[in-house]
Scaffold this motif. Structure first.
Motif, PDB file in Angstrom:
ATOM      1  N   GLU A   1      49.545  28.058  42.675  1.00 24.09           N
ATOM      2  CA  GLU A   1      50.698  28.473  43.469  1.00 24.09           C
ATOM      3  C   GLU A   1      51.087  29.923  43.214  1.00 24.09           C
ATOM      4  O   GLU A   1      51.905  30.480  43.946  1.00 24.09           O
ATOM      5  CB  GLU A   1      51.899  27.567  43.157  1.00 24.09           C
ATOM      6  CG  GLU A   1      51.629  26.083  43.330  1.00 24.09           C
ATOM      7  CD  GLU A   1      51.300  25.719  44.767  1.00 24.09           C
ATOM      8  OE1 GLU A   1      51.739  26.438  45.675  1.00 24.09           O
ATOM      9  OE2 GLU A   1      50.596  24.696  44.973  1.00 24.09           O
ATOM     10  N   LYS A   2      50.497  30.554  42.210  1.00 23.99           N
ATOM     11  CA  LYS A   2      50.897  31.912  41.826  1.00 23.99           C
ATOM     12  C   LYS A   2      49.836  32.973  42.081  1.00 23.99           C
ATOM     13  O   LYS A   2      50.096  34.166  41.901  1.00 23.99           O
ATOM     14  CB  LYS A   2      51.249  31.944  40.330  1.00 23.99           C
ATOM     15  CG  LYS A   2      52.435  31.082  39.938  1.00 23.99           C
ATOM     16  CD  LYS A   2      52.700  31.203  38.446  1.00 23.99           C
ATOM     17  CE  LYS A   2      53.945  30.412  38.045  1.00 23.99           C
ATOM     18  NZ  LYS A   2      54.220  30.542  36.579  1.00 23.99           N
ATOM     19  N   ILE A   3      48.654  32.569  42.515  1.00 24.07           N
ATOM     20  CA  ILE A   3      47.526  33.489  42.541  1.00 24.07           C
ATOM     21  C   ILE A   3      47.574  34.470  43.708  1.00 24.07           C
ATOM     22  O   ILE A   3      46.974  35.554  43.658  1.00 24.07           O
ATOM     23  CB  ILE A   3      46.186  32.696  42.559  1.00 24.07           C
ATOM     24  CG1 ILE A   3      45.024  33.583  42.110  1.00 24.07           C
ATOM     25  CG2 ILE A   3      45.929  32.098  43.931  1.00 24.07           C
ATOM     26  CD1 ILE A   3      45.105  34.032  40.675  1.00 24.07           C
ATOM     27  N   LEU A   4      48.299  34.152  44.773  1.00 25.67           N
ATOM     28  CA  LEU A   4      48.385  35.019  45.946  1.00 25.67           C
ATOM     29  C   LEU A   4      48.848  36.420  45.550  1.00 25.67           C
ATOM     30  O   LEU A   4      49.951  36.605  45.040  1.00 25.67           O
ATOM     31  CB  LEU A   4      49.350  34.430  46.971  1.00 25.67           C
ATOM     32  CG  LEU A   4      49.669  35.300  48.194  1.00 25.67           C
ATOM     33  CD1 LEU A   4      48.422  35.519  49.050  1.00 25.67           C
ATOM     34  CD2 LEU A   4      50.775  34.677  49.038  1.00 25.67           C
ATOM     35  N   GLY A   5      47.977  37.401  45.767  1.00 21.79           N
ATOM     36  CA  GLY A   5      48.300  38.781  45.443  1.00 21.79           C
ATOM     37  C   GLY A   5      48.250  39.120  43.973  1.00 21.79           C
ATOM     38  O   GLY A   5      48.544  40.255  43.581  1.00 21.79           O
ATOM     39  N   ASN A   6      47.827  38.171  43.149  1.00 16.57           N
ATOM     40  CA  ASN A   6      47.884  38.366  41.692  1.00 16.57           C
ATOM     41  C   ASN A   6      46.561  38.106  40.983  1.00 16.57           C
ATOM     42  O   ASN A   6      46.552  37.792  39.791  1.00 16.57           O
ATOM     43  CB  ASN A   6      48.966  37.457  41.091  1.00 16.57           C
ATOM     44  CG  ASN A   6      50.351  37.812  41.575  1.00 16.57           C
ATOM     45  OD1 ASN A   6      50.767  38.961  41.494  1.00 16.57           O
ATOM     46  ND2 ASN A   6      51.067  36.819  42.097  1.00 16.57           N
ATOM     47  N   TRP A   7      45.461  38.215  41.674  1.00 20.65           N
ATOM     48  CA  TRP A   7      44.165  37.921  41.054  1.00 20.65           C
ATOM     49  C   TRP A   7      43.896  38.826  39.852  1.00 20.65           C
ATOM     50  O   TRP A   7      43.453  38.365  38.805  1.00 20.65           O
ATOM     51  CB  TRP A   7      43.039  38.042  42.082  1.00 20.65           C
ATOM     52  CG  TRP A   7      42.981  36.867  42.994  1.00 20.65           C
ATOM     53  CD1 TRP A   7      43.605  36.719  44.202  1.00 20.65           C
ATOM     54  CD2 TRP A   7      42.290  35.639  42.755  1.00 20.65           C
ATOM     55  NE1 TRP A   7      43.347  35.484  44.741  1.00 20.65           N
ATOM     56  CE2 TRP A   7      42.528  34.800  43.879  1.00 20.65           C
ATOM     57  CE3 TRP A   7      41.485  35.161  41.730  1.00 20.65           C
ATOM     58  CZ2 TRP A   7      42.001  33.512  43.989  1.00 20.65           C
ATOM     59  CZ3 TRP A   7      40.948  33.885  41.832  1.00 20.65           C
ATOM     60  CH2 TRP A   7      41.204  33.074  42.946  1.00 20.65           C
ATOM     61  N   ASN A   8      44.147  40.111  40.003  1.00 22.28           N
ATOM     62  CA  ASN A   8      43.876  41.025  38.895  1.00 22.28           C
ATOM     63  C   ASN A   8      44.810  40.781  37.716  1.00 22.28           C
ATOM     64  O   ASN A   8      44.390  40.752  36.561  1.00 22.28           O
ATOM     65  CB  ASN A   8      44.000  42.473  39.362  1.00 22.28           C
ATOM     66  CG  ASN A   8      42.841  42.904  40.237  1.00 22.28           C
ATOM     67  OD1 ASN A   8      43.001  43.117  41.432  1.00 22.28           O
ATOM     68  ND2 ASN A   8      41.665  43.030  39.655  1.00 22.28           N
ATOM     69  N   GLU A   9      46.074  40.585  38.009  1.00 18.16           N
ATOM     70  CA  GLU A   9      47.063  40.447  36.945  1.00 18.16           C
ATOM     71  C   GLU A   9      46.984  39.094  36.251  1.00 18.16           C
ATOM     72  O   GLU A   9      47.007  39.012  35.006  1.00 18.16           O
ATOM     73  CB  GLU A   9      48.467  40.638  37.531  1.00 18.16           C
ATOM     74  CG  GLU A   9      49.586  40.512  36.517  1.00 18.16           C
ATOM     75  CD  GLU A   9      50.959  40.688  37.133  1.00 18.16           C
ATOM     76  OE1 GLU A   9      51.951  40.472  36.415  1.00 18.16           O
ATOM     77  OE2 GLU A   9      51.036  41.028  38.333  1.00 18.16           O
ATOM     78  N   VAL A  10      46.889  38.022  37.018  1.00 11.81           N
ATOM     79  CA  VAL A  10      47.007  36.675  36.457  1.00 11.81           C
ATOM     80  C   VAL A  10      45.669  36.112  35.995  1.00 11.81           C
ATOM     81  O   VAL A  10      45.573  35.532  34.909  1.00 11.81           O
ATOM     82  CB  VAL A  10      47.657  35.727  37.488  1.00 11.81           C
ATOM     83  CG1 VAL A  10      47.653  34.286  36.981  1.00 11.81           C
ATOM     84  CG2 VAL A  10      49.073  36.172  37.797  1.00 11.81           C
TER      85      VAL A  10
END
Length: 219
Positions: A27-36
């Motif tokens: 649920e959190k990965i959208l737009g956050n692949w590099n960071e998360v």
């Protein structure tokens, strides 16, 4: 359901490089692949319908300064690439278990640097055109997700699907085709993929099928 498949599903739940429903990261990965997921700023390369992940993992071995995401809905297939990457200590690989129709729920605008479409189901019947991964419906979804200059790579053994895709790309004024060939392994570009083959590609090549390839970008 067989025991092996159930065991693979359980392993996917434990593997940190598998992003799937039921995990908080899903649920959190959208737009956050590099960071998360990857915890770096390297470009994110996506392979659609990755199957067992041989190509995704193969690219990750060769190109350490890029991140690679294989997308497929089949958890038992993704398990293979996931466990292979973990065994080899490859931290620049991840697998997203979802339907490709939902890709834009997991990647934001300009988040993908390159897109690979490797040996997808050709859906040869005219009524199934919208299900082809190179159809206008899918292209409109990919377009905003790919950053400027981001390449689309398409490989198939299916002449009908390749000719359909080539003609479609040629007709669009927002796509530039950089190269295309109906016989990849007899072309001057045969070494650009480091000799990496998917399982299906190996099967088709062994039968004497010519592999088709094109490289293009949105402009």
């Amino acid at each position: 359901m067989g025991r092996n498949k159930l065991a693979r599903f359980r392993q996917n739940e434990e593997n940190d490089n598998v992003i799937q429903e039921g995990k908080e990261i899903f649920e959190k990965i959208l737009g956050n692949w590099n960071e998360v997921q990857f915890k770096n700023d390297n470009p994110v390369v996506v392979e659609l319908a990755c199957g067992r992940g041989e190509f995704t993992v193969g690219l990750a071995r060769q190109i350490q300064d890029q991140n690679f995401v294989g997308v497929d809905i089949k958890g038992s297939r993704i398990w293979k690439g996931s466990t292979m990457a973990i065994a080899e200590g490859l931290e620049n690989v991840a697998f997203l278990r979802t339907q490709i129709e939902k890709l834009d729920r997991f990647f934001e605008k300009d988040e993908i640097s390159e897109l690979w479409i490797t040996f997808p189901d050709p859906f040869p019947r005219d009524g199934d055109e919208k299900r082809r991964l190179t159809s206008p419906r899918f292209l409109e979804m990919y377009k905003p997700l790919l950053r400027k200059g981001g390449m689309i790579h398409f490989k198939t053994d299916n002449s009908g699907l390749f000719d359909y895709t080539l003609e479609l790309f040629q007709q669009r004024d927002d796509i530039k085709i950089h190269l295309h060939t109906h016989d990849f392994y007899s072309s001057e570009w045969k070494d650009v993929h480091y000799g990496i083959q998917t399982r299906y590609e190996s099967i088709f090549s062994a039968k004497g099928e010519r592999i088709k390839y094109l490289k293009a970008e949105f402009i």
